[in-house]
Design a protein around this motif. Structure first.
Motif, PDB file in Angstrom:
ATOM      1  N   ARG A   1       0.779  -0.888   0.159  1.00 30.56           N
ATOM      2  CA  ARG A   1       0.197   0.033  -0.278  1.00 30.56           C
ATOM      3  C   ARG A   1       0.721   1.299  -0.133  1.00 30.56           C
ATOM      4  O   ARG A   1       0.622   2.392  -0.787  1.00 30.56           O
ATOM      5  N   LEU A   2       2.020   1.111   0.825  1.00 31.03           N
ATOM      6  CA  LEU A   2       2.978   2.271   0.701  1.00 31.03           C
ATOM      7  C   LEU A   2       3.243   2.899  -0.646  1.00 31.03           C
ATOM      8  O   LEU A   2       3.275   3.614  -0.697  1.00 31.03           O
ATOM      9  N   ARG A   3       4.094   1.662  -0.849  1.00 28.49           N
ATOM     10  CA  ARG A   3       4.755   2.014  -2.417  1.00 28.49           C
ATOM     11  C   ARG A   3       3.155   2.280  -3.812  1.00 28.49           C
ATOM     12  O   ARG A   3       4.013   2.958  -4.680  1.00 28.49           O
ATOM     13  N   GLY A   4       1.787   2.056  -3.055  1.00 29.70           N
ATOM     14  CA  GLY A   4       1.252   2.398  -4.224  1.00 29.70           C
ATOM     15  C   GLY A   4       1.103   3.833  -4.253  1.00 29.70           C
ATOM     16  O   GLY A   4       0.263   4.183  -5.033  1.00 29.70           O
ATOM     17  N   CYS A   5       0.701   4.276  -2.807  1.00 29.47           N
ATOM     18  CA  CYS A   5       0.655   5.616  -2.884  1.00 29.47           C
ATOM     19  C   CYS A   5       1.413   6.835  -2.835  1.00 29.47           C
ATOM     20  O   CYS A   5       1.129   7.482  -2.606  1.00 29.47           O
ATOM     21  N   ILE A   6       2.667   6.107  -3.031  1.00 33.45           N
ATOM     22  CA  ILE A   6       3.686   7.435  -3.555  1.00 33.45           C
ATOM     23  C   ILE A   6       4.103   7.432  -4.779  1.00 33.45           C
ATOM     24  O   ILE A   6       3.446   6.619  -5.667  1.00 33.45           O
ATOM     25  N   ARG A   7       5.176   8.081  -4.868  1.00 33.25           N
ATOM     26  CA  ARG A   7       5.418   8.589  -6.679  1.00 33.25           C
ATOM     27  C   ARG A   7       6.618   7.643  -6.939  1.00 33.25           C
ATOM     28  O   ARG A   7       7.182   7.007  -5.699  1.00 33.25           O
TER      29      ARG A   7
ATOM     30  N   GLY B   1      10.865  -4.170  12.148  1.00 29.97           N
ATOM     31  CA  GLY B   1       9.846  -4.449  13.046  1.00 29.97           C
ATOM     32  C   GLY B   1       8.337  -4.063  11.731  1.00 29.97           C
ATOM     33  O   GLY B   1       8.537  -4.395  11.067  1.00 29.97           O
ATOM     34  N   ASP B   2       7.704  -2.696  12.767  1.00 30.22           N
ATOM     35  CA  ASP B   2       6.470  -2.058  12.032  1.00 30.22           C
ATOM     36  C   ASP B   2       6.754  -0.736  12.009  1.00 30.22           C
ATOM     37  O   ASP B   2       6.204   0.004  11.266  1.00 30.22           O
ATOM     38  N   GLU B   3       7.840  -0.066  11.476  1.00 30.20           N
ATOM     39  CA  GLU B   3       8.963   0.837  11.028  1.00 30.20           C
ATOM     40  C   GLU B   3       9.555   0.774   9.482  1.00 30.20           C
ATOM     41  O   GLU B   3       9.832   0.323   9.241  1.00 30.20           O
ATOM     42  N   PHE B   4       8.861   1.954   9.029  1.00 32.12           N
ATOM     43  CA  PHE B   4       8.482   2.055   7.348  1.00 32.12           C
ATOM     44  C   PHE B   4       9.450   4.764   7.434  1.00 32.12           C
ATOM     45  O   PHE B   4       9.018   4.023   8.986  1.00 32.12           O
ATOM     46  N   VAL B   5      10.421   4.334   6.713  1.00 31.62           N
ATOM     47  CA  VAL B   5      10.733   5.186   6.344  1.00 31.62           C
ATOM     48  C   VAL B   5      10.518   6.048   5.019  1.00 31.62           C
ATOM     49  O   VAL B   5      10.429   5.077   3.136  1.00 31.62           O
ATOM     50  N   LEU B   6       9.725   6.784   4.375  1.00 34.90           N
ATOM     51  CA  LEU B   6       9.116   7.691   3.625  1.00 34.90           C
ATOM     52  C   LEU B   6      10.139   8.466   2.775  1.00 34.90           C
ATOM     53  O   LEU B   6       9.492   9.820   4.209  1.00 34.90           O
ATOM     54  N   LEU B   7      10.598   8.816   1.886  1.00 29.47           N
ATOM     55  CA  LEU B   7      11.074  10.077   1.463  1.00 29.47           C
ATOM     56  C   LEU B   7      10.516  10.515   0.305  1.00 29.47           C
ATOM     57  O   LEU B   7      10.561   9.898  -0.398  1.00 29.47           O
ATOM     58  N   LEU B   8       9.621  11.583   0.705  1.00 29.10           N
ATOM     59  CA  LEU B   8       9.182  12.006  -0.506  1.00 29.10           C
ATOM     60  C   LEU B   8       9.648  14.280  -1.138  1.00 29.10           C
ATOM     61  O   LEU B   8       9.411  14.692   0.206  1.00 29.10           O
ATOM     62  N   GLY B   9      10.073  13.719  -1.620  1.00 29.94           N
ATOM     63  CA  GLY B   9      10.969  14.694  -2.335  1.00 29.94           C
ATOM     64  C   GLY B   9      10.039  15.534  -3.911  1.00 29.94           C
ATOM     65  O   GLY B   9       9.217  15.165  -4.039  1.00 29.94           O
ATOM     66  N   GLY B  10      10.503  16.235  -3.814  1.00 27.52           N
ATOM     67  CA  GLY B  10       9.612  17.640  -4.965  1.00 27.52           C
ATOM     68  C   GLY B  10       8.564  18.310  -4.672  1.00 27.52           C
ATOM     69  O   GLY B  10       7.654  18.308  -5.089  1.00 27.52           O
ATOM     70  N   LEU B  11       8.525  18.521  -2.999  1.00 25.87           N
ATOM     71  CA  LEU B  11       7.391  19.122  -2.981  1.00 25.87           C
ATOM     72  C   LEU B  11       7.268  20.491  -2.674  1.00 25.87           C
ATOM     73  O   LEU B  11       8.580  21.256  -2.644  1.00 25.87           O
ATOM     74  N   GLY B  12       6.346  21.268  -3.451  1.00 31.19           N
ATOM     75  CA  GLY B  12       6.199  22.729  -3.110  1.00 31.19           C
ATOM     76  C   GLY B  12       5.743  23.273  -2.364  1.00 31.19           C
ATOM     77  O   GLY B  12       5.882  24.711  -1.990  1.00 31.19           O
ATOM     78  N   GLY B  13       5.552  22.098  -1.057  1.00 32.93           N
ATOM     79  CA  GLY B  13       4.594  23.470  -0.391  1.00 32.93           C
ATOM     80  C   GLY B  13       4.487  22.621   0.844  1.00 32.93           C
ATOM     81  O   GLY B  13       3.618  21.681   0.816  1.00 32.93           O
ATOM     82  N   ALA B  14       3.623  22.894   2.023  1.00 34.74           N
ATOM     83  CA  ALA B  14       3.113  22.230   3.181  1.00 34.74           C
ATOM     84  C   ALA B  14       1.440  21.176   2.509  1.00 34.74           C
ATOM     85  O   ALA B  14       1.460  20.691   3.022  1.00 34.74           O
ATOM     86  N   ALA B  15       0.915  22.414   1.586  1.00 32.82           N
ATOM     87  CA  ALA B  15      -0.013  22.208   0.980  1.00 32.82           C
ATOM     88  C   ALA B  15      -0.134  20.371   0.595  1.00 32.82           C
ATOM     89  O   ALA B  15      -0.596  19.203   0.532  1.00 32.82           O
ATOM     90  N   GLU B  16       1.066  20.446  -0.156  1.00 39.15           N
ATOM     91  CA  GLU B  16       1.143  18.840  -0.933  1.00 39.15           C
ATOM     92  C   GLU B  16       1.010  17.977  -0.338  1.00 39.15           C
ATOM     93  O   GLU B  16       1.426  17.354  -0.140  1.00 39.15           O
ATOM     94  N   LEU B  17       2.537  18.548   0.790  1.00 39.18           N
ATOM     95  CA  LEU B  17       2.553  17.583   2.067  1.00 39.18           C
ATOM     96  C   LEU B  17       1.909  16.772   2.701  1.00 39.18           C
ATOM     97  O   LEU B  17       1.396  15.886   2.778  1.00 39.18           O
ATOM     98  N   GLU B  18       0.945  18.222   2.895  1.00 36.23           N
ATOM     99  CA  GLU B  18      -0.115  17.534   4.074  1.00 36.23           C
ATOM    100  C   GLU B  18      -1.289  16.545   3.669  1.00 36.23           C
ATOM    101  O   GLU B  18      -1.693  15.721   3.658  1.00 36.23           O
ATOM    102  N   ARG B  19      -1.404  16.386   1.590  1.00 35.25           N
ATOM    103  CA  ARG B  19      -2.080  15.719   1.089  1.00 35.25           C
ATOM    104  C   ARG B  19      -1.228  15.064   1.013  1.00 35.25           C
ATOM    105  O   ARG B  19      -2.134  13.307   0.849  1.00 35.25           O
ATOM    106  N   ALA B  20       0.078  13.759   1.325  1.00 34.34           N
ATOM    107  CA  ALA B  20       0.559  12.531   0.648  1.00 34.34           C
ATOM    108  C   ALA B  20       0.754  12.397   1.527  1.00 34.34           C
ATOM    109  O   ALA B  20       0.142  11.182   2.409  1.00 34.34           O
ATOM    110  N   LEU B  21       0.302  13.164   3.271  1.00 36.51           N
ATOM    111  CA  LEU B  21       0.587  12.407   4.924  1.00 36.51           C
ATOM    112  C   LEU B  21      -1.147  11.545   4.787  1.00 36.51           C
ATOM    113  O   LEU B  21      -1.140  10.871   5.095  1.00 36.51           O
ATOM    114  N   THR B  22      -2.002  12.344   4.566  1.00 38.79           N
ATOM    115  CA  THR B  22      -3.674  12.485   4.318  1.00 38.79           C
ATOM    116  C   THR B  22      -3.264  11.085   4.038  1.00 38.79           C
ATOM    117  O   THR B  22      -4.300  10.379   4.362  1.00 38.79           O
ATOM    118  N   ARG B  23      -3.239  11.250   2.365  1.00 40.15           N
ATOM    119  CA  ARG B  23      -3.808  10.029   1.624  1.00 40.15           C
ATOM    120  C   ARG B  23      -2.423   8.657   2.642  1.00 40.15           C
ATOM    121  O   ARG B  23      -3.378   7.379   2.268  1.00 40.15           O
TER     122      ARG B  23
END
Length: 824
Positions: free
Chosen positions: A443-449, A459-481
């Motif tokens: 699911r995590l692979r499917g919801c990121i670019r 364990g149950d720890e994952f790390v996401l690297l979300l690059g190329g963000l234009g601002g806080a709104a885009e980050l908020e949408r990605a994390l909510t997703r």
């Protein structure tokens, strides 16, 4: 007639002498030719191997031979490889006659190059197969014995007549004797030419002919020894060739040996199979490398450099390349069936460093390369979820940070943890937990670019690297997703599972730190998200990080203080309300500071409740109490002492076993003098495990109390399932019960509930006599608080016990005086 007889005698003698000398000369010539043939056969291996030591030894054998002027071994260029005069070794023959002899290629056996009055010059070619390898040259001194019949006549004509008869008889005898010996010698030579080197001639003469016979016997003896040595050498070479064929046939590597001209000297079946060649190894001997490559399954461009290297070896006298620099430098090429072949090149040089050819080792490295690729993948990926692991994440993070710096865009480093993963493992099993992690990874692979990264740390720890963000709104949408995607129910073979995600986030280059610091900050933000209830994302807070770091430093200080035994215990007594009798005490830890103050547990215990340090602290407290009990028993003031045990410590599978070891270390202290206090919430985490542990403690004679009862989720079923001995009412209810009716009702309810199940009730926080009297009226069994005594160091305990036992309880003193009765 006499003169005639004398003349005839002289002529006869001269003729016999001439024939003898001719025969002797022929024998000497044949002996020298045979000696040259023997020397040529003996030095063949030394000439091929350029073994100058061996050649010198072979020539030295002839040095003692009579009438030998010289013996030498030449190569085809006229260089003297060995000479009976060692100073001439290494020089070149330069006279025209010798140079002309070196050009002959028609000589298949030894021949007399020149024969003078005093010298017999014999040359013998040294052949290796069809190739001329060198020459053997022997110079033999000839001795001529000429007879002059006129001299004979002048010396004795006057007694010629008298000696004619004797001369005739003597001449006839000499001729017959000499002819017989010469005939035997010629017969021997014929037998030798037929190959009978074991024949010998009996030496019956002491003259020159006898010496010649002895020389022939010695020569035959040396020839026989040399032939035996040659046979042994041939047998050894045959065995070595057989061994070589066996080794080459069993090797899993292809072997190809080329001479200096780039022609195949030997190869094995493995090479032919790898290159897709037909026929056996013998069919390719002598074939140029270019033709072999054309017939192979290799592409046209493969080994192009190798072919040039084989066809143009290094110049003579140049330094040969080492094996280390020559091997392993060629990239693999595709061979037959598409398999990848690696080629290692080893130059072959002689003792003088001159190139003699090249040895190629060819091996199939397809499986090896695939295995290396699998190992590399396994080293960089999590085997369960197939996501990048911590090692690959570090590389991806460094690259993402570099891109963010170049593009002036934001990079979000997100640490993700599943909130309810432990419950899934406990309820559905670890196999279901693994399946859940795999589904979450998908699911995590499917919801990121595609350009983003998701990795699993463990364990149950994952790390996401979300690059190329234009601002806080885009980050908020990605994390909510991400949160919504993870929160969707999952159907597993073991049942349905529902988990949520807590995410800690830090932004780069807003947080201009290195990679490790970014991950640590994201982890601190994740911890804050967990503290806020989970199922949310929290941005990294510097103030929170500083507070967390301060707490970590405090934990480290506490660890050092515990190891240095700097902590101390204070003891607060517990008395029975009915008669004021001292029935026990509670051990309370104190941490002395450098300024003389003492820190109470509320300053540091919350920091280590989920740390292994809390277990060390619990065992230290038990060990200290048992040691103190030993001293108090000798002073007559020992009472049961309760030690608070944290939930993490109490629920360990080996808690009781380790406690038994501590008790065994204090054999003179009864187990009944130790009590265990357990926080109510600890038992709620695992009620069945807590119940089993309590039963085991009671079997040892250790009583168990529930501390701070009423602050958690106490219920009728809770007390029924936990076989504790005491219930301690939380001090917050006790201290307010005289002013708050609700708190008074809670206290009354707890007393009644505990008595229903036969548990002793202890009230904490009894600060004054009014509370003690009210609790006694409500039926409370025991009391603990400032109204009885403050926590005191162990040194003050014996004196306080003595004073307490001598005076009545303070909450009974006024009533007892007014009634005129002694206290109970």
């Amino acid at each position: 007639m006499a003169l005639l007889h004398v003349l005839v005698l002289a002529v006869t003698l001269a003729d016999v002498g001439r024939r003898g000398l001719a025969s002797r000369a022929e024998l000497e010539r044949q002996a020298v030719l045979q000696e040259a043939r023997q020397l040529a056969a003996a030095v063949r291996h030394g000439v091929l191997a350029r073994d100058l030591g061996q050649l010198t030894e072979q020539v030295d054998v002839l040095r003692s031979a009579g009438h030998l002027r010289y013996a030498m071994v030449l190569d085809t260029q006229g260089r003297v490889l060995a000479h009976t005069a060692p100073v001439l070794a290494g020089q070149y023959v330069v006279d025209d006659f010798s140079r002309s002899q070196l050009q002959r290629r028609d000589a298949l056996r030894p021949f007399v190059a020149q024969e003078a009055d005093e010298l017999l010059d014999v040359w013998a070619p040294v052949w290796h197969g069809s190739s001329l390898a060198g020459w053997v040259r022997i110079g033999h001194d000839l001795q001529r014995h000429a007879l002059d019949p006129w001299t004979v006549l002048r010396q004795g004509w006057w007694y010629g007549l008298l000696t004619v008869a004797a001369g005739l008889l003597l001449a006839a005898g000499i001729a017959r004797n000499l002819g017989r010996d010469l005939g035997r010698l010629q017969a021997l030579l014929r037998r030798v030419r037929q190959g009978h080197l074991d024949e010998r001639i009996a030496v019956t003469r002491q003259d020159e002919l006898g010496e010649l016979m002895e020389g022939v016997n010695r020569t035959l003896q040396r020839l026989q020894a040399d032939e035996a040595e040659l046979r042994r050498t041939g047998a050894t070479l045959a065995r070595e060739r057989a061994y070589l064929r066996a080794v080459l046939g069993s090797m899993r590597q292809g072997v190809l040996a080329l001479d200096a001209d780039g022609r195949v000297q030997l190869c094995n079946a493995t090479l032919l199979r790898l290159l897709g060649l037909s026929g056996g190894p013998a069919a390719w001997q002598g074939v140029p490398l270019a033709r072999l490559l054309q017939a192979s399954a290799l592409p046209a461009s493969a080994w192009r450099d190798d072919e040039r290297a084989a066809a143009a070896p290094a110049a003579s006298g140049s330094e040969p390349p080492s094996v280390q620099t020559a091997m392993g430098g060629e990239p693999p090429v595709a061979g037959a069936d598409g398999r990848l072949l690696a080629r290692d090149r080893v130059p072959l040089v002689d003792d003088d460093g001159r190139p003699q050819g090249t040895l190629w080792l060819v091996r199939d490295v397809t499986d090896e390369l695939l295995a290396q690729e699998r190992l590399r993948w396994q080293a960089l990926h999590d085997p369960l979820t197939r996501l990048p692991n911590r090692l690959l994440l570090g590389d991806r993070l460094q690259r993402a940070m570099a891109r963010a710096r170049r593009s002036q865009e934001l990079l979000a480093v997100c640490m993700l943890d599943l909130d309810d993963f432990k419950r899934v493992n406990d309820v559905l099993g670890h196999e279901a937990g693994d399946g859940l992690l795999v589904r979450v990874a998908e699911r995590l692979r499917g919801c990121i670019r595609a350009e983003d990264t998701v990795a699993r740390l463990g364990g149950d720890e994952f790390v996401l690297l979300l690059g190329g963000l234009g601002g806080a709104a885009e980050l908020e949408r990605a994390l909510t997703r991400v949160c919504e995607t993870v929160a969707r129910p999952m159907t597993l073979p073991q049942g349905e599972a529902l988990v949520h995600a807590s995410i800690g986030v830090t932004l780069y280059p807003v947080n201009d730190s290195d990679a490790d610091t970014l991950l640590r900050h994201a982890d601190q933000a994740l911890y804050q998200a967990k503290q806020q209830g989970g199922n949310r994302y929290v941005m990294f807070d510097l103030e929170f990080s500083q507070r967390t770091q301060a707490e970590q430093r405090l934990r480290e200080r506490l660890r050092v203080a515990l190891e240095a035994d700097e902590l101390v215990l204070h003891y607060q007594p517990r008395v029975r309300l009915a008669d004021g009798r001292l029935v026990g005490a509670e051990a309370l830890v104190r941490w002395p500071q450098g300024d003389g103050t003492l820190w109470t547990p509320d300053r540091f215990i919350p920091l280590i409740e989920q740390d292994a340090l809390i277990e060390l602290l619990g065992e230290w407290a038990v060990r200290t109490v048992l040691r103190q009990q030993h001293a108090w028993r000798q002073q007559g003031c020992a009472v049961p002492v309760a030690v608070n045990i944290a939930a993490r410590h109490f629920l360990r599978a080996d808690f009781v076993a380790r406690l038994q070891l501590l008790l065994a270390a204090a054999p003179d202290v009864p187990a009944g003098l130790l009590e265990i206090e357990l926080v109510e919430s600890a038992a709620l985490d695992n009620l069945d495990q807590a119940a089993r542990t309590i039963e085991q403690l009671r079997a040892l004679g250790i009583s168990v109390a529930i501390d701070d009862f009423g602050m958690g989720y106490a219920s009728l079923g809770y007390l029924r399932r936990l076989p504790v001995d005491k219930v301690k009412i939380d001090r917050s209810f006790v201290m307010r019960m005289l002013d708050d009716a609700d708190d008074r009702q809670v206290v009354q309810a707890i007393i009644g509930l505990a008595h229903t199940f036969g548990r002793t009730v202890v009230a904490e926080g009894v600060e004054h006599d009014g509370l003690a009297r009210a609790l006694r009226q409500m039926g409370c069994d025991e009391a603990q608080g400032y109204g009885v005594a403050r926590p005191m160091p162990m040194a003050d305990w014996p004196g306080w016990v003595e004073r307490w036992r001598a005076a009545p309880p303070p909450w009974e003193a006024p009533a007892a005086v007014s009634a005129g009765a002694a206290p109970s």
